[in-house]
Scaffold this motif. Structure first.
Motif, mmCIF file in Angstrom:
data_model
loop_
_atom_site.group_PDB
_atom_site.id
_atom_site.type_symbol
_atom_site.label_atom_id
_atom_site.label_comp_id
_atom_site.label_asym_id
_atom_site.label_seq_id
_atom_site.Cartn_x
_atom_site.Cartn_y
_atom_site.Cartn_z
ATOM 1 N N THR A 1 0.795 -1.230 0.000
ATOM 2 C CA THR A 1 0.000 0.000 0.000
ATOM 3 C C THR A 1 0.827 1.280 0.000
ATOM 4 O OG1 THR A 1 -0.230 -0.149 2.399
ATOM 5 C CG2 THR A 1 -2.025 -1.043 1.068
ATOM 6 N N SER A 2 2.092 1.207 0.374
ATOM 7 C CA SER A 2 2.906 2.420 0.439
ATOM 8 C C SER A 2 4.371 2.085 0.187
ATOM 9 C CB SER A 2 2.745 3.066 1.815
ATOM 10 O OG SER A 2 3.609 4.167 1.941
ATOM 11 N N GLU A 3 5.093 3.061 -0.338
ATOM 12 C CA GLU A 3 6.530 2.856 -0.559
ATOM 13 C C GLU A 3 7.316 2.923 0.748
ATOM 14 O OE1 GLU A 3 5.526 6.368 -1.945
ATOM 15 O OE2 GLU A 3 4.368 5.041 -3.225
ATOM 16 N N ARG A 4 6.792 3.622 1.709
ATOM 17 C CA ARG A 4 7.513 3.854 2.958
ATOM 18 C C ARG A 4 6.911 3.085 4.130
ATOM 19 N NH1 ARG A 4 7.702 10.330 2.648
ATOM 20 N NH2 ARG A 4 8.389 10.478 0.501
ATOM 21 N N THR A 5 6.606 1.843 3.931
ATOM 22 C CA THR A 5 6.034 1.048 4.997
ATOM 23 C C THR A 5 7.145 0.564 5.924
ATOM 24 O OG1 THR A 5 4.308 0.301 3.496
ATOM 25 C CG2 THR A 5 4.586 -0.948 5.515
#
Length: 179
Positions: free
Chosen positions: A149-153
């Motif tokens: 869901t996100s690049e910065r998980t």
């Protein structure tokens, strides 16, 4: 309405629930594809209806402050699809279709992954379908969804999503026998 007509409709609905939409030659593939398509449809409907709601609220000037989340959550998080405020209707529609497709893909992947894992575990464990299968499938699905869901998980978010997925899945499995 005649009773026989009502029964025919209900029989059709029940047969649809039992039947698979696809036949790929293996029950695992059939189950994954069936779950993917059904959940993707639900995800698309949810995404479009949410955006329609916000469009109506914005268009009417309705003050939804009594129903809104706390002030720190309003603003940029109000719309999940920020690109829908395009220069013209064509760009807004294009953004809606793109973002709805993205969200329906996420819903479909989650359902397909969960369904495939529970089926595989059931087969590996000799036909046992219990809360353990649900917990493992929920945890793996939650972790996978957090990573997509996100690049910065962060790893904390992945663990939290895995635990949440396991808890919700296990609770659903245990409560399904109650109701």
């Amino acid at each position: 309405m005649e009773k026989s007509g009502g029964r025919k409709v209900m029989d059709e609905i029940r047969s649809f629930e039992k039947a698979s939409l696809f036949d790929f030659g293996h029950p695992l593939l059939n189950r994954i594809a069936d779950s993917f398509v059904k959940a993707a449809g639900v995800g698309a409907l949810q995404a479009v209806s949410r955006e329609a709601y916000f469009t109506v609220v914005d268009g009417t000037g309705f003050d939804s402050s009594s129903m809104a989340p706390p002030p720190e959550d309003t603003g940029s998080k109000k719309h999940r699809f920020p690109n829908l405020r395009g220069e013209n209707n064509s760009k807004s529609l294009e953004a809606l279709v793109k973002n709805t497709g993205k969200e329906s893909l996420q819903w479909g992947l989650a359902a397909g992954l969960y369904s495939g894992i529970t089926y595989g575990m059931k087969e590996v464990r000799g036909g046992a379908h219990d809360w353990r299968n649900s917990a493992v499938a929920g945890a793996l699905t939650g972790a996978a969804m957090a990573m997509t869901t996100s690049e910065r998980t962060s790893h904390e978010q992945v663990v939290q999503s895995a635990l949440t997925g396991a808890a919700i899945s296990t609770a659903a499995n245990l409560l399904s026998s109650v109701f």
